[in-house]
Design an enzyme around this catalytic site. Structure first.
Site, short mmCIF file in Angstrom:
data_model
loop_
_atom_site.label_atom_id
_atom_site.label_comp_id
_atom_site.label_asym_id
_atom_site.label_seq_id
_atom_site.Cartn_x
_atom_site.Cartn_y
_atom_site.Cartn_z
N LYS A 1 -10.71 -3.05 12.16
CA LYS A 1 -9.52 -2.52 12.69
C LYS A 1 -9.52 -3.09 14.37
O LYS A 1 -8.46 -3.49 14.62
CB LYS A 1 -9.43 -1.10 12.74
CG LYS A 1 -9.09 -0.38 11.53
CD LYS A 1 -7.76 -0.84 11.19
CE LYS A 1 -7.33 -0.17 9.73
NZ LYS A 1 -6.00 -0.62 9.30
N TYR B 1 -15.38 -0.12 9.00
CA TYR B 1 -13.67 0.13 9.03
C TYR B 1 -13.18 -0.14 10.79
O TYR B 1 -12.51 -0.86 10.83
CB TYR B 1 -13.50 1.82 8.68
CG TYR B 1 -12.24 1.79 8.78
CD1 TYR B 1 -11.17 1.30 8.18
CD2 TYR B 1 -11.73 2.99 9.54
CE1 TYR B 1 -9.78 1.63 7.99
CE2 TYR B 1 -10.35 3.56 9.74
CZ TYR B 1 -9.53 2.71 9.11
OH TYR B 1 -8.06 3.22 8.95
N GLY C 1 0.90 -1.48 -0.05
CA GLY C 1 -0.14 -0.01 -0.02
C GLY C 1 1.14 1.33 -0.11
O GLY C 1 0.49 2.32 0.76
N ASP D 1 -1.21 -7.65 -5.24
CA ASP D 1 -2.48 -7.75 -4.69
C ASP D 1 -2.21 -8.48 -3.40
O ASP D 1 -1.74 -9.69 -3.54
CB ASP D 1 -3.25 -8.29 -5.85
CG ASP D 1 -4.81 -8.53 -5.11
OD1 ASP D 1 -4.83 -8.12 -3.87
OD2 ASP D 1 -5.59 -9.14 -5.66
#
Length: 319
Positions: free
Chosen positions: A148, A144, A10, A54
């Site tokens: 997390k 999200y 990322g 990926d």
């Protein structure tokens, strides 16, 4: 130069670009492999190796780790809060499976260290709103935040069960002039600087008195590296450390910008992101990070605003 070989997954995201550049400065360009699904970011070009990857393809990831003799992985790929609410199952799948892939390979290959970011999104409406402590009620209401929180538990599990040295920070909203935000609820605090310079007006998607914990990117990068460089024996939190920089509202950030651009105006039209913001803390207690590895922020709102506007003007070719 240290002998470590680092993989940043990322690397073209909001945190990834600046973290990759900082790590290359420390460890040497060739010792930090940047990877992402998208095209290589302009700022990364020519600074070190880049691989299209990926993270959901575990076999491909595993081969990459072995081929490049990777010793540390920074996993930054994720679907953020506002984007995640549009496709919750996809967000859950990507945020969870990417972490499990990395943790499993780390266990199998005996990697030295793993970094995975958590977020203030783990807190929910029932968490204390002000100076939210490290250990408190955690009942997230966004996908999200749920992903997390689950990720924090997996990190702690792999550390206790397999001895994996995995470390994490609960980032507040992050503000940067180098890379664009990625679909989070705190994105307004980046957009507002651009619009102040480009249009002289900003239409804010949060109400004027919505206080949220925020941090300037140089502090976030420094915190990440300081945590990863700290001696393992000093790391007492193996879920994710609370991290704090500053807290402000849209009205306050507008006021800070008006010190430099007096004609700047803001209107407020709260949308679905307001509900997400309302569920989060207004300020964070990061005493554990300060105690364990000496964390101290360097930027406040006026200092950040001055630096943001100066750098954005240069980028945009303004005087």
């Amino acid at each position: 130069m240290k002998k470590d070989k680092i993989l940043v997954i990322g690397a073209c995201g909001q945190i990834g670009v600046e973290l990759t550049l900082a790590l290359r400065k420390m460890y040497g360009g060739n010792n930090v492999v940047a990877s992402d699904l998208r095209e290589e970011h302009e700022l990364l070009k020519g600074t070190g190796p880049y691989v299209s990857l990926d993270v959901m393809n575990k076999e491909m990831l595993h081969v990459l780790v072995i081929r490049h003799n990777i010793t540390q992985v920074y996993l930054l790929a994720a679907i953020l809060s506002a984007t995640g609410e549009k496709n919750p199952l996809l967000a859950w799948h990507i945020n969870m499976q990417s972490l499990l892939n990395v943790l499993d390979i780390a266990k199998e290959e005996g990697l030295d260290k793993i970094y995975w970011p958590s977020s203030i999104a783990v807190f929910g409406p029932n968490s204390p709103k002000e100076t939210t402590p490290q250990h408190t009620i955690i009942e997230p209401t966004t996908i999200y935040g749920i992903s997390k929180f689950a990720g924090e538990r997996w990190c702690e599990y792999y550390h206790h069960r397999y001895g994996t040295d995995v470390r994490s920070l609960r980032y507040p909203g992050l503000i940067s002039y180098k890379s664009a935000p990625g679909g989070g609820t705190t994105d307004y605090a980046v957009e507002i600087y651009h619009e102040a310079l480009d249009e002289g007006h900003y239409k804010c998607f949060l109400s004027e008195n919505t206080y949220l914990p925020m941090m300037y990117m140089p502090d976030a990068i420094r915190a990440t590296i300081e945590l990863m460089e700290a001696d393992s024996a000093r790391i007492t939190v193996r879920s994710a450390y609370n991290l704090s920089g500053m807290s402000f509202s849209p009205k306050e950030i507008a006021g800070a910008i008006q010190q430099h651009i007096p004609a700047f105006t803001v209107s407020y039209e709260p949308d679905y992101r307001q509900d997400i913001a309302n569920s989060w803390p207004q300020s964070i207690d990061d005493g554990e990070a300060a105690k364990d590895w000496g964390w101290q922020p360097q930027y406040d709102l006026p200092k950040m605003t001055e630096d943001m506007l100066k750098n954005l003007k240069e980028q945009k070719g303004m005087q």
